[in-house]
Design a protein around this motif. Sequence first.
Motif, short mmCIF file in Angstrom:
data_model
loop_
_atom_site.label_atom_id
_atom_site.label_comp_id
_atom_site.label_asym_id
_atom_site.label_seq_id
_atom_site.Cartn_x
_atom_site.Cartn_y
_atom_site.Cartn_z
N GLY A 45 38.32 35.45 51.62
CA GLY A 45 37.29 36.48 51.72
C GLY A 45 37.47 37.58 50.68
N ALA A 46 38.72 37.99 50.47
CA ALA A 46 38.99 39.05 49.49
C ALA A 46 38.47 38.62 48.11
CB ALA A 46 40.49 39.33 49.42
N ALA A 47 38.60 37.33 47.81
CA ALA A 47 38.14 36.82 46.51
C ALA A 47 36.61 36.76 46.48
CB ALA A 47 38.74 35.44 46.25
N ILE A 48 36.00 36.39 47.60
CA ILE A 48 34.52 36.35 47.65
C ILE A 48 33.97 37.75 47.38
CG2 ILE A 48 32.50 35.99 49.13
CD1 ILE A 48 34.11 33.80 50.59
N ASP A 49 34.56 38.74 48.05
CA ASP A 49 34.07 40.11 47.89
C ASP A 49 34.20 40.60 46.45
OD1 ASP A 49 33.49 40.17 50.53
OD2 ASP A 49 35.14 41.48 51.14
N GLU A 50 35.26 40.19 45.81
CA GLU A 50 35.55 40.72 44.46
C GLU A 50 34.87 39.89 43.37
OE1 GLU A 50 38.14 43.18 44.55
OE2 GLU A 50 38.25 43.55 42.39
N THR A 51 34.84 38.55 43.56
CA THR A 51 34.37 37.70 42.44
C THR A 51 33.21 36.79 42.81
OG1 THR A 51 35.77 35.79 43.01
CG2 THR A 51 36.81 37.52 41.71
N GLY A 52 32.89 36.71 44.10
CA GLY A 52 31.78 35.85 44.52
C GLY A 52 32.22 34.45 44.93
N VAL A 53 33.47 34.07 44.61
CA VAL A 53 33.95 32.74 45.01
C VAL A 53 35.32 32.86 45.72
CG1 VAL A 53 32.76 31.42 43.22
CG2 VAL A 53 35.03 32.35 42.75
N PRO A 54 35.60 31.93 46.67
CA PRO A 54 36.84 32.05 47.43
C PRO A 54 38.10 31.63 46.69
CG PRO A 54 35.55 30.19 48.20
CD PRO A 54 34.71 30.89 47.19
N LEU A 55 37.94 30.78 45.64
CA LEU A 55 39.12 30.40 44.84
C LEU A 55 38.77 30.61 43.37
CD1 LEU A 55 41.88 29.13 44.31
CD2 LEU A 55 40.88 26.87 44.67
N PRO A 56 38.97 31.83 42.88
CA PRO A 56 38.62 32.11 41.48
C PRO A 56 39.49 31.29 40.53
CG PRO A 56 39.05 34.15 42.72
CD PRO A 56 39.49 33.02 43.59
N ASP A 57 38.92 30.95 39.36
CA ASP A 57 39.67 30.18 38.36
C ASP A 57 40.98 30.88 38.02
OD1 ASP A 57 37.67 28.38 38.31
OD2 ASP A 57 36.73 29.13 36.45
N ALA A 58 40.93 32.22 37.96
CA ALA A 58 42.14 32.97 37.57
C ALA A 58 43.26 32.73 38.57
CB ALA A 58 41.82 34.46 37.49
N THR A 59 42.91 32.64 39.86
CA THR A 59 43.94 32.41 40.89
C THR A 59 44.54 31.02 40.73
OG1 THR A 59 42.78 33.87 42.43
CG2 THR A 59 44.35 32.29 43.39
N LEU A 60 43.66 30.04 40.52
CA LEU A 60 44.15 28.67 40.38
C LEU A 60 45.03 28.53 39.14
CD1 LEU A 60 43.97 25.96 41.80
CD2 LEU A 60 41.94 25.43 40.43
N GLU A 61 44.60 29.17 38.08
CA GLU A 61 45.37 29.12 36.84
C GLU A 61 46.77 29.70 37.03
OE1 GLU A 61 44.07 31.21 32.94
OE2 GLU A 61 42.48 29.82 33.61
N ARG A 62 46.84 30.89 37.63
CA ARG A 62 48.14 31.51 37.86
C ARG A 62 48.96 30.67 38.83
NH1 ARG A 62 50.27 32.97 34.41
NH2 ARG A 62 51.84 34.17 35.55
N ALA A 63 48.28 30.11 39.85
CA ALA A 63 48.98 29.30 40.85
C ALA A 63 49.68 28.10 40.20
CB ALA A 63 48.00 28.83 41.92
N ARG A 64 49.06 27.57 39.15
CA ARG A 64 49.65 26.41 38.46
C ARG A 64 50.85 26.83 37.61
NH1 ARG A 64 46.17 22.16 39.07
NH2 ARG A 64 43.93 22.59 39.03
N GLU A 65 50.86 28.10 37.20
CA GLU A 65 51.90 28.53 36.26
C GLU A 65 53.14 29.13 36.90
OE1 GLU A 65 48.65 29.18 32.77
OE2 GLU A 65 49.78 30.93 33.44
N VAL A 66 52.96 29.74 38.07
CA VAL A 66 54.10 30.43 38.68
C VAL A 66 55.09 29.43 39.29
CG1 VAL A 66 52.86 32.57 39.17
CG2 VAL A 66 52.84 30.70 40.85
#
Length: 360
Positions: A45-66
Amino acid sequence: MSKKVLVLPGDYIGPEIMAEAVKVLNTVDARFGLGLELEYGLLGGAAIDETGVPLPDATLERAREVDAILLGAVGGPKWDNVERHLRPERGLLGIRSQLGLFANLRPAILYPQLADASSLKPEIVSGLDILIVRELTGGIYFGEPRGIRELENGEREGYNTYKYSESEIRRIGRQAFEAARKRGKKLCSVDKANVLEATVLWREIMDELAPEYPDVELSHMYVDNAAMQLVMRPKQFDVVVTGNMFGDILSDTAAMLTGSIGMLPSASLDKDGRGMYEPCHGSAPDIAGEGKANPLATILSAAMMLRYTLGSAEAADAIEAAVSKVLDAGLRTPDIHSEGTHLVGTVEMGEAVVTALASE
Ligand SMILES: NC(=O)c1ccc[n+]([C@@H]2O[C@H](COP(=O)([O-])OP(=O)(O)OC[C@H]3O[C@@H](n4cnc5c(N)ncnc54)[C@H](O)[C@@H]3O)[C@@H](O)[C@H]2O)c1
Ligand SMILES: CC(C)[C@H](C(=O)O)[C@@H](O)C(=O)O
Ligand SMILES: [Mg+2]
């Protein structure tokens, strides 16, 4: 060498419990010199409110790198009905499947201090230590086709597909046999093989794997019986392996044996042991903002993260010992509170763990 952790606080109580887990992580970092680098991201929900989608590309990208991900909890009435952010390709299910986190380990351990908080009599649950190994990226949660369609007679029909391939069953089976080998050497595979073909195959593959693990005793149980046995005689179980939906339901059941769902951590791992760590509970909108959510499931998830993915068993042991110490001191959030114990809120509980860590 630094270790990067992506922190996804999520929604409702998510940020409240995460704030306490972060304090605990910072404390063990300082004490053991772990070199943790925490960064924050958006999911649900926090992502929907901020970006319009529940799993923003930026989150997925960082998730793959950390190196590892720590998640609070996502979702709630504000978004569930509008965005359906839990669809397989989105939000929480999206991050689980896109990262290949197929093995969800949900330990249900009764802290002896909480015997009176369990829904069951102390003699039935004392010493309880079960591991539920839940398949997390397949089964009916992800099977196609799915949807809601209109029938010829004009009424609508909702439908989902329960399927598992042999390789999906085999990889979760191996995880479970390996886990049982390191624990009490008993594995119970839970299915509904008297009705569902997908689980007939599930049972067949578990049997096929068994000879590779002669030290592990394999048994099978139908899910309805397993639900009953879990509340009747939970200590008969050591490791339980099951599919996505049965595992979801049985792990919430097991949670209550330990006193509260607020005590149950989990690890969601990929084939290389990289993972996302999250409490088993949800965003608890009914108590959000009241400062009374139990942060221990998230704190214990952080300990699992240190143990399984970040290679810091010592720090994980220290966190678990600190939690035990705080419970010894009688501190209880409302979900585990009973007569004669000291009622505290989320922040007080988190800070007590920090203090216990510092004084060990
Ligand atoms: N991993 C996740 O992010 C996750 C998991 C489960 C549910 N959800 C989502 O959370 C939302 C709420 O779902 P729900 O109400 O069915 O389940 P829930 O787990 O959020 O809450 C169930 C009950 O347990 C209590 N509870 C949960 N966590 C607690 C804690 N830490 N301390 C004290 N009490 C706690 C709640 O107050 C509530 O009474 C939904 O949108 C659901 O989809 C998310
Ligand atoms: C929120 C929901 C999609 C999730 C699941 O069913 O996997 C939750 O209940 C869990 O147990 O992690
Ligand atoms: Mg669940």
